[in-house]
Scaffold this motif. Structure first.
Motif, PDB file in Angstrom:
ATOM      1  N   UNK A   1     -26.554   7.351 -52.257  1.00 29.94           N
ATOM      2  CA  UNK A   1     -27.025   6.667 -51.047  1.00 29.94           C
ATOM      3  C   UNK A   1     -28.322   7.283 -50.532  1.00 29.94           C
ATOM      4  N   UNK A   2     -28.434   8.610 -50.691  1.00 30.28           N
ATOM      5  CA  UNK A   2     -29.629   9.281 -50.203  1.00 30.28           C
ATOM      6  C   UNK A   2     -30.882   8.810 -50.927  1.00 30.28           C
ATOM      7  N   UNK A   3     -30.766   8.683 -52.245  1.00 27.95           N
ATOM      8  CA  UNK A   3     -31.926   8.255 -53.028  1.00 27.95           C
ATOM      9  C   UNK A   3     -32.299   6.811 -52.714  1.00 27.95           C
ATOM     10  N   UNK A   4     -31.274   5.964 -52.580  1.00 27.93           N
ATOM     11  CA  UNK A   4     -31.530   4.558 -52.255  1.00 27.93           C
ATOM     12  C   UNK A   4     -32.166   4.450 -50.868  1.00 27.93           C
ATOM     13  N   UNK A   5     -31.614   5.181 -49.907  1.00 30.42           N
ATOM     14  CA  UNK A   5     -32.158   5.138 -48.544  1.00 30.42           C
ATOM     15  C   UNK A   5     -33.597   5.642 -48.524  1.00 30.42           C
TER      16      UNK A   5
ATOM     17  N   UNK B   1     -18.975   0.883 -51.463  1.00 30.49           N
ATOM     18  CA  UNK B   1     -17.909   1.336 -50.569  1.00 30.49           C
ATOM     19  C   UNK B   1     -18.440   1.375 -49.133  1.00 30.49           C
ATOM     20  N   UNK B   2     -17.518   1.397 -48.148  1.00 23.78           N
ATOM     21  CA  UNK B   2     -17.980   1.549 -46.762  1.00 23.78           C
ATOM     22  C   UNK B   2     -18.778   2.832 -46.573  1.00 23.78           C
ATOM     23  N   UNK B   3     -18.387   3.893 -47.284  1.00 28.23           N
ATOM     24  CA  UNK B   3     -19.115   5.151 -47.161  1.00 28.23           C
ATOM     25  C   UNK B   3     -20.571   5.006 -47.590  1.00 28.23           C
ATOM     26  N   UNK B   4     -20.798   4.265 -48.673  1.00 27.75           N
ATOM     27  CA  UNK B   4     -22.159   4.048 -49.158  1.00 27.75           C
ATOM     28  C   UNK B   4     -22.970   3.233 -48.150  1.00 27.75           C
ATOM     29  N   UNK B   5     -22.352   2.165 -47.644  1.00 27.11           N
ATOM     30  CA  UNK B   5     -23.039   1.303 -46.671  1.00 27.11           C
ATOM     31  C   UNK B   5     -23.412   2.112 -45.425  1.00 27.11           C
ATOM     32  N   UNK B   6     -22.457   2.934 -44.962  1.00 27.54           N
ATOM     33  CA  UNK B   6     -22.714   3.720 -43.748  1.00 27.54           C
ATOM     34  C   UNK B   6     -23.804   4.755 -43.993  1.00 27.54           C
ATOM     35  N   UNK B   7     -23.754   5.402 -45.163  1.00 28.26           N
ATOM     36  CA  UNK B   7     -24.756   6.416 -45.494  1.00 28.26           C
ATOM     37  C   UNK B   7     -26.162   5.834 -45.527  1.00 28.26           C
TER      38      UNK B   7
ATOM     39  N   UNK C   1     -27.201   3.075 -44.156  1.00 31.43           N
ATOM     40  CA  UNK C   1     -27.575   2.641 -42.812  1.00 31.43           C
ATOM     41  C   UNK C   1     -28.046   3.819 -41.972  1.00 31.43           C
ATOM     42  N   UNK C   2     -27.224   4.864 -41.939  1.00 28.36           N
ATOM     43  CA  UNK C   2     -27.557   6.009 -41.080  1.00 28.36           C
ATOM     44  C   UNK C   2     -28.848   6.691 -41.503  1.00 28.36           C
ATOM     45  N   UNK C   3     -29.035   6.811 -42.829  1.00 25.50           N
ATOM     46  CA  UNK C   3     -30.251   7.484 -43.294  1.00 25.50           C
ATOM     47  C   UNK C   3     -31.501   6.662 -42.985  1.00 25.50           C
ATOM     48  N   UNK C   4     -31.435   5.352 -43.246  1.00 25.73           N
ATOM     49  CA  UNK C   4     -32.610   4.523 -42.950  1.00 25.73           C
ATOM     50  C   UNK C   4     -32.909   4.557 -41.446  1.00 25.73           C
ATOM     51  N   UNK C   5     -31.837   4.534 -40.649  1.00 23.63           N
ATOM     52  CA  UNK C   5     -32.032   4.527 -39.193  1.00 23.63           C
ATOM     53  C   UNK C   5     -32.321   5.921 -38.636  1.00 23.63           C
ATOM     54  N   UNK C   6     -32.299   6.936 -39.488  1.00 28.13           N
ATOM     55  CA  UNK C   6     -32.769   8.236 -39.016  1.00 28.13           C
ATOM     56  C   UNK C   6     -34.299   8.277 -39.119  1.00 28.13           C
TER      57      UNK C   6
END
Ligand SMILES: [Mn+2]
Length: 375
Positions: free
Chosen positions: A265-269, A310-316, A318-323
């Motif tokens: 998720x970090x790399x995608x974000x 997964x929900x974890x991926x979606x949340x990760x 989201x949170x990273x982009x919105x950081x």
């Protein structure tokens, strides 16, 4: 239009939270029970008053929730009209986290006539008839359909609480159209982060301009097709990824790519952040279709699809982009509590996932406001 007039109009076009679905007998007791709970009142008669008192303090809000309990824009199985009430009920059921924290205001639901979708589809006679039914007179300049009511309500919310971040609870995905269009009028250069199993990129569907399958096309047009629409979780489409990316200049993350990248998720974000920065993005709008999440976590939706994030991926993500960017607005759509009934864990599991997504969005929006970075 002054603030008092805007608040007054809101009381005509909205209903207290949980009350947007029109009921006269079946469903009425449950609707009133939810509303007594939300507004912390003992008697039904006190609900309306408590809601109106809340609207007086709209200017203090940093996050505004708006329910659009409509599924007239859906395409296969319905039930998303029950989403806003069920999500609120879920939030209320969790003793550890209060439903509405300080700074968050639920302005209620738009009034939904279940056969209507947008005013542009209606004859003058129908608009007049529905105005008489909803507002007691035909000669008022008020919308009658869910999408137009949502647009009007957000216009007032923006005027009355300019620094608040609106979060729209669907309803089917058609509500993302007025919600995103309203965010665009905020004046900042937006990126659009969209979670979905489907592209929603048709210019029209069966001759209908705004519905669940077309809103993202129109949003991308508003953005000028310049690469600021990023879609995550796309896996069910009549056309391959290359088609959408080459014709509409969007970026799509399909499951094959996510798997090949180890679901990082970090790399995608980071890639999304880089893309947005390269295009001058100042704030991000998030549209979260619950069917973007893998069906094993969220089956209570009209078109559940396996093989998703997964929900974890979606949340990760989201949170990273919105950081990296402030949140300009968001929607959470297609949660359909009457569905997924073949599974004993549904719809509770879907509602839990939806509540987590909503918690994240509200927390991020509040933090943005505290930093002075809200809209
Ligand atoms: Mn969708």
């Amino acid at each position: 239009m002054d603030a008092a007039e805007r608040r007054e109009e809101l009381t005509h076009i909205l209903r207290p939270a949980g009350g947007g679905v029109y009921v006269v007998s079946t469903g009425l007791a449950a609707q009133r029970a939810l509303q007594r709970h939300i507004y912390e009142v003992v008697h039904d008669e006190a609900i309306e008053h408590a809601w109106r008192i809340g609207l007086e303090r709209l200017d203090e809000a940093r996050v505004v929730l708006l329910g659009v309990p409509s599924d007239a824009g859906a395409g296969f199985v319905r039930g998303a009209n029950q989403g806003p009430a069920a999500i609120r009920e879920r939030l209320l059921s969790r003793a550890e986290t209060p439903y509405l924290v300080d700074g968050v205001m639920d302005v209620g639901d738009v009034r939904v006539v279940p056969q209507l979708l947008s005013d542009e589809m209606l004859s003058a006679a129908q608009i007049a008839a529905t105005r008489r039914a909803l507002y007691d007179r035909a000669d008022v300049d008020l919308p009658v359909s869910p999408l137009d009511l949502c647009a009007r309500a957000l216009e007032h919310v923006h005027a009355l609480a300019p620094r608040a971040v609106p979060i729209v609870l669907g309803g089917d995905h058609s509500v993302a159209w007025p919600a995103f269009a309203a965010a665009m009028r905020g004046g900042r250069r937006l990126g659009l982060l969209h979670f979905d199993a489907h592209t929603d990129l048709l210019p029209e569907r069966l001759g209908v301009r705004f519905c669940f399958a077309t809103w993202a096309y129109h949003a991308n047009e508003l953005l000028g097709r310049d690469g600021r629409l990023v879609q995550v979780g796309i896996r069910r489409s009549g056309k391959p990824r290359e088609h959408w990316e080459s014709t509409l200049n969007v970026r799509q993350y399909w499951p094959e790519e996510l798997a090949a990248r180890g679901h990082d998720a970090g790399a995608v974000a980071d890639e999304i952040i880089e893309r947005f920065r390269a295009r001058g993005v100042e704030a991000v709008y998030v549209s979260n279709d619950i069917d973007g999440t893998d069906a094993s976590f969220a089956a209570a939706t009209g078109t559940p699809e396996p093989g998703g994030p997964t929900p974890g991926f979606v949340r990760d993500v989201t949170r990273r982009v919105l950081s990296a960017f402030p949140l300009a607005g968001a929607d959470l759509v297609e949660v359909a509590p009457p569905l997924g009934q073949g599974d004993p864990d549904e719809p509770e599991r879907t509602l839990d996932v939806a509540a987590e997504y909503l918690d994240d969005l509200m927390a991020i929006a509040l933090a943005d406001a505290d930093r002075g970075g809200g809209r």
